[in-house]
Design an enzyme around this catalytic site. Structure first.
Site, PDB file in Angstrom:
ATOM      1  N   THR A   1       1.296   1.228   1.753  1.00 36.29           N
ATOM      2  CA  THR A   1       1.763   1.221   0.072  1.00 36.29           C
ATOM      3  C   THR A   1       2.910   0.574  -0.188  1.00 36.29           C
ATOM      4  O   THR A   1       4.109   0.780   0.751  1.00 36.29           O
ATOM      5  CB  THR A   1       1.915   2.815  -0.278  1.00 36.29           C
ATOM      6  OG1 THR A   1       0.430   3.647   0.015  1.00 36.29           O
ATOM      7  CG2 THR A   1       2.171   2.869  -1.729  1.00 36.29           C
TER       8      THR A   1
ATOM      9  N   ARG B   1     -12.147   7.511  -1.095  1.00 42.83           N
ATOM     10  CA  ARG B   1     -10.733   8.218  -0.626  1.00 42.83           C
ATOM     11  C   ARG B   1      -9.638   7.848  -1.409  1.00 42.83           C
ATOM     12  O   ARG B   1      -9.557   6.712  -1.704  1.00 42.83           O
ATOM     13  CB  ARG B   1     -10.575   7.761   0.795  1.00 42.83           C
ATOM     14  CG  ARG B   1      -9.538   8.471   1.501  1.00 42.83           C
ATOM     15  CD  ARG B   1      -8.007   7.193   1.596  1.00 42.83           C
ATOM     16  NE  ARG B   1      -6.952   7.701   2.231  1.00 42.83           N
ATOM     17  CZ  ARG B   1      -5.938   7.026   2.197  1.00 42.83           C
ATOM     18  NH1 ARG B   1      -5.670   6.065   1.325  1.00 42.83           N
ATOM     19  NH2 ARG B   1      -4.860   7.757   2.938  1.00 42.83           N
TER      20      ARG B   1
ATOM     21  N   ASP C   1      -2.062   9.642  -1.123  1.00 44.05           N
ATOM     22  CA  ASP C   1      -0.926  10.294  -1.682  1.00 44.05           C
ATOM     23  C   ASP C   1      -0.467   9.515  -3.012  1.00 44.05           C
ATOM     24  O   ASP C   1       0.255  10.080  -3.929  1.00 44.05           O
ATOM     25  CB  ASP C   1       0.414  10.380  -1.048  1.00 44.05           C
ATOM     26  CG  ASP C   1       0.701   8.760  -0.442  1.00 44.05           C
ATOM     27  OD1 ASP C   1       0.121   8.351   0.295  1.00 44.05           O
ATOM     28  OD2 ASP C   1       1.925   8.587  -0.832  1.00 44.05           O
TER      29      ASP C   1
ATOM     30  N   THR D   1       5.636   5.858   1.658  1.00 45.96           N
ATOM     31  CA  THR D   1       4.728   5.203   2.063  1.00 45.96           C
ATOM     32  C   THR D   1       4.359   5.700   3.624  1.00 45.96           C
ATOM     33  O   THR D   1       5.269   6.307   4.329  1.00 45.96           O
ATOM     34  CB  THR D   1       5.239   3.699   2.362  1.00 45.96           C
ATOM     35  OG1 THR D   1       4.257   2.807   2.680  1.00 45.96           O
ATOM     36  CG2 THR D   1       6.525   3.534   3.153  1.00 45.96           C
ATOM     37  N   GLY D   2       3.026   5.224   3.864  1.00 45.04           N
ATOM     38  CA  GLY D   2       2.818   5.760   5.474  1.00 45.04           C
ATOM     39  C   GLY D   2       1.345   6.514   5.356  1.00 45.04           C
ATOM     40  O   GLY D   2       0.429   6.115   4.409  1.00 45.04           O
TER      41      GLY D   2
END
Length: 267
Positions: free
Chosen positions: A148, A175, A178, A197-198
């Site tokens: 992201t 899917r 977050d 992000t992650g």
């Protein structure tokens, strides 16, 4: 310690190559130019994220990842202000700049999250420009493995944050991570703004952005908060974030991240 008159931070996603900082730098410059010319923190982060969506090196917009079917890209985006405004879209297909629709949801919709075809119908109703992605998706060269993109800004009065994601490569159809969930990927309040992000599932389960924001409310510095956030996760989890307050900022990422910032202090 001087407060910021204006400030903007941008990132190209957890795992993005720090050598590609010119992308976030261009995005930050776009956001700051808007604020200098009277734009709000919200317009600054939305347009900054558009710059990153248009850069195929990052996992958003034109750099989005294919789902498990090998031909579909489903994108998520969100934006928020410290005035408790929020707008998001999830699983939108064939749209280059989903952040523009998320911005429209924040401004025009009584809802905070629209998904799939519902987001497209909404965009058409409010004449939000939509550039298709299909041709780009079929011809683009896969970029680095990153996540992201995001931006946070302060215009002297209001904080804002924005995120956009091209999805998790080879993930299940439908899917959602977050990014479009309030308090998970991003959060803003009068004490500052946080954009994460992650690995989206891990971020969402910890309500990471809201958790970090709470630390800021309790007078933790951005640097301390950025360092502490990484320790909440197992070393195998890829995590990054940017944080902005009235007089400080920080960035941190477990596996590297292209990012940039521009600040102007009060005289």
């Amino acid at each position: 310690m001087r407060n910021f008159q204006r400030a903007v931070l941008t990132h190209g996603g957890a795992g993005s190559d720090p050598k590609d900082f010119d992308g976030p730098k261009s995005a930050a410059r776009r956001g700051m130019d808007l604020m200098v010319n009277g734009g709000t923190a919200l317009t600054a982060v939305v347009d900054a994220v558009k710059v990153l969506e248009d850069d195929p090196r990052f996992n958003a917009g034109s750099g989005s990842k294919l789902r498990i079917d090998g031909c579909t890209m489903q994108l998520d985006a969100s934006c928020m202000t410290s005035g408790n405004e929020f707008g998001a879209v999830a699983c939108v297909e064939n749209i280059k700049n989903p952040i523009a629709i998320a911005h429209g949801v924040l401004r025009h919709s009584p809802h905070i999250l629209l998904v799939g075809d519902g987001a497209r119908i909404f965009a058409e109703e409010f004449n939000i420009p939509m550039t298709g992605l299909k041709a780009l998706g079929q011809t683009k060269t896969p970029g680095t493995s990153c996540d992201t993109v995001g931006a946070v800004a302060f215009d002297g009065t209001t904080f804002a944050a924005a995120l956009s994601s091209g999805g998790l490569e080879k993930s299940a159809m439908g899917r959602v991570g977050d990014v479009p969930l309030p308090g998970c990927g991003l959060f803003c309040g009068t004490s500052g703004a946080v954009a994460c992000t992650g690995d989206g599932e891990f971020i969402a389960l910890k309500l990471l952005a809201k958790e970090v924001y709470t630390w800021l409310e309790n007078s933790m510095s951005p640097d301390e908060a950025a360092q502490k956030a990484i320790t909440l996760f197992d070393p195998s989890v890829d995590i990054g974030l940017i944080i902005l307050t009235r007089n400080g900022f920080a960035s941190n990422a477990r596996n590297g991240m292209a990012w940039s910032h521009i600040t102007e202090s009060q005289q």
